[in-house]
Structure formats: structure tokens, C-alpha cells
Scaffold this motif. Structure first.
Motif, PDB file in Angstrom:
ATOM      1  N   ALA A   5      23.332  22.804  26.958  1.00  0.00           N
ATOM      2  CA  ALA A   5      23.751  21.947  25.850  1.00  0.00           C
ATOM      3  C   ALA A   5      23.368  22.633  24.551  1.00  0.00           C
ATOM      4  O   ALA A   5      22.189  22.839  24.274  1.00  0.00           O
ATOM      5  N   LEU A  57      19.705  20.582  33.241  1.00  0.00           N
ATOM      6  CA  LEU A  57      20.131  20.596  31.847  1.00  0.00           C
ATOM      7  C   LEU A  57      19.194  21.487  31.056  1.00  0.00           C
ATOM      8  O   LEU A  57      17.970  21.298  31.086  1.00  0.00           O
ATOM      9  N   THR A  59      18.534  22.538  27.245  1.00  0.00           N
ATOM     10  CA  THR A  59      18.893  22.233  25.862  1.00  0.00           C
ATOM     11  C   THR A  59      18.541  23.420  24.975  1.00  0.00           C
ATOM     12  O   THR A  59      17.441  23.945  25.028  1.00  0.00           O
ATOM     13  N   VAL A  61      19.274  23.447  21.392  1.00  0.00           N
ATOM     14  CA  VAL A  61      19.726  22.897  20.114  1.00  0.00           C
ATOM     15  C   VAL A  61      18.675  23.148  19.045  1.00  0.00           C
ATOM     16  O   VAL A  61      17.572  23.616  19.337  1.00  0.00           O
ATOM     17  N   GLN A  66      18.785  16.794  17.014  1.00  0.00           N
ATOM     18  CA  GLN A  66      19.815  17.218  17.964  1.00  0.00           C
ATOM     19  C   GLN A  66      19.353  17.022  19.406  1.00  0.00           C
ATOM     20  O   GLN A  66      20.150  16.668  20.275  1.00  0.00           O
ATOM     21  N   THR A  67      18.069  17.222  19.665  1.00  0.00           N
ATOM     22  CA  THR A  67      17.530  16.981  21.002  1.00  0.00           C
ATOM     23  C   THR A  67      17.671  15.510  21.364  1.00  0.00           C
ATOM     24  O   THR A  67      18.055  15.168  22.491  1.00  0.00           O
ATOM     25  N   VAL A  70      21.250  14.863  22.347  1.00  0.00           N
ATOM     26  CA  VAL A  70      21.559  15.426  23.661  1.00  0.00           C
ATOM     27  C   VAL A  70      20.954  14.574  24.784  1.00  0.00           C
ATOM     28  O   VAL A  70      21.620  14.285  25.772  1.00  0.00           O
ATOM     29  N   LEU A  71      19.717  14.154  24.615  1.00  0.00           N
ATOM     30  CA  LEU A  71      19.025  13.454  25.696  1.00  0.00           C
ATOM     31  C   LEU A  71      19.275  11.946  25.738  1.00  0.00           C
ATOM     32  O   LEU A  71      19.420  11.374  26.817  1.00  0.00           O
ATOM     33  N   ILE A  86      15.221  18.945  33.375  1.00  0.00           N
ATOM     34  CA  ILE A  86      15.577  19.186  31.976  1.00  0.00           C
ATOM     35  C   ILE A  86      14.640  20.263  31.453  1.00  0.00           C
ATOM     36  O   ILE A  86      13.419  20.149  31.567  1.00  0.00           O
ATOM     37  N   VAL A  88      13.755  22.244  28.029  1.00  0.00           N
ATOM     38  CA  VAL A  88      13.918  22.195  26.574  1.00  0.00           C
ATOM     39  C   VAL A  88      13.577  23.573  26.011  1.00  0.00           C
ATOM     40  O   VAL A  88      12.417  23.988  26.022  1.00  0.00           O
ATOM     41  N   SER A  90      14.369  24.580  22.851  1.00  0.00           N
ATOM     42  CA  SER A  90      14.181  24.546  21.405  1.00  0.00           C
ATOM     43  C   SER A  90      12.692  24.633  21.096  1.00  0.00           C
ATOM     44  O   SER A  90      11.858  24.219  21.904  1.00  0.00           O
TER      45      SER A  90
END
Length: 138
Positions: A5, A57, A59, A61, A66-67, A70-71, A86, A88, A90
Motif C-alpha cells: 500500500a 499488507l 504499508t 506511506v 496516511q497510515t 490505509v489501516l 501487517i 509498517v 514508514s
């Protein structure tokens, strides 16, 4: 399926690297697929299509806002039927990421994996990731 994403400067090369390595990977971005050149057929802006077989997923972003989209917000991928992990990528505050654990369903593994490296490192599939999370899940 692995989903990325955020297919910007870092996410799109990560998606390309996963696909080159033989992974079933698809990208999601709010921009239309026609903006992604060779990746066009592997990127969607359709939430339902991206969510359909999403297992992991990732991420990629820009920030907390933005997180959140997305979530939990506009895309709400944390509730996708098949998501079990998930990641992350970022660079977000550690306290924010720790707080995510309380918001994401318990059956989903949460891994904090901010990355180091420029766009060229992403394109050459040589990013470095700093991993945080439960040892068994890592």
C-alpha cells in the motif's frame, strides 16, 4: 497475496522486486494504475480488488495520517478478510506503532519495519529494514 500500500518512490520498486523474486504481489495506490508504467497491471486503486486475497499488507506511506487511512480510514485494510500480517515500513514514532497493536485485530501480526536507503536502493532491492515486533512473528 502480498500487498504494497503506497506505490510511490519506495513502494513501487519494492513491488517490482517482490514480483521479480516470484512472489504473488500487488500494489495499491490512490493514483490510477496507468501512472505506474510496467507495473500498471499489478497496481490498483480499487480497495475491494486489492483486499480480495490480501494476506500480508506492507504499508509504504508517508506519515501517520496516511497510515491511518490505509489501516482504518479510507482504505481500512486492517479489516480485510484474509490479512494475517501487517508490516509498517514508514518511519513513524515508536509510541504510535505500539498503539497500533491495540487497534489491529489480535489475530494479525504487526511488524514495525522502517527502512533505510534511498530510491536507488529500493530499485536495486538492497534496502535495510529495522525490525520490531514479537520475536515469534519476526
Amino acid at each position: 497475496m502480498i500487498g504494497i500500500a503506497g506505490c510511490g518512490r519506495m513502494g513501487a520498486p519494492m513491488l517490482a522486486a517482490l514480483r521479480r523474486a516470484g512472489f504473488d504481489a500487488k500494489g495499491f495506490d490512490i493514483r490510477p494504475p496507468c501512472e505506474f508504467g510496467d507495473l500498471e497491471s499489478h497496481v490498483t486503486d480499487n480497495v475491494a480488488e486489492f483486499s480480495q486475497n490480501l494476506g500480508t499488507l506492507i504499508t509504504v506511506v508517508r506519515d501517520i495520517s496516511q497510515t491511518e487511512d490505509v489501516l482504518f480510514g479510507a482504505q481500512n485494510f486492517s479489516t480485510a478478510k484474509h490479512v494475517t500480517r501487517i508490516i509498517v515500513c514508514s518511519t513513524l514514532s515508536p509510541s504510535y506503532v505500539l498503539g497500533l497493536r491495540d487497534q489491529i485485530p489480535a489475530h494479525i501480526s504487526l511488524i514495525d519495519a522502517p527502512m533505510s536507503g534511498a530510491q536507488i536502493a529500493a530499485e536495486e532491492a538492497r534496502l535495510s529494514f529495522m525490525l520490531g515486533g514479537d520475536n515469534a512473528q519476526l
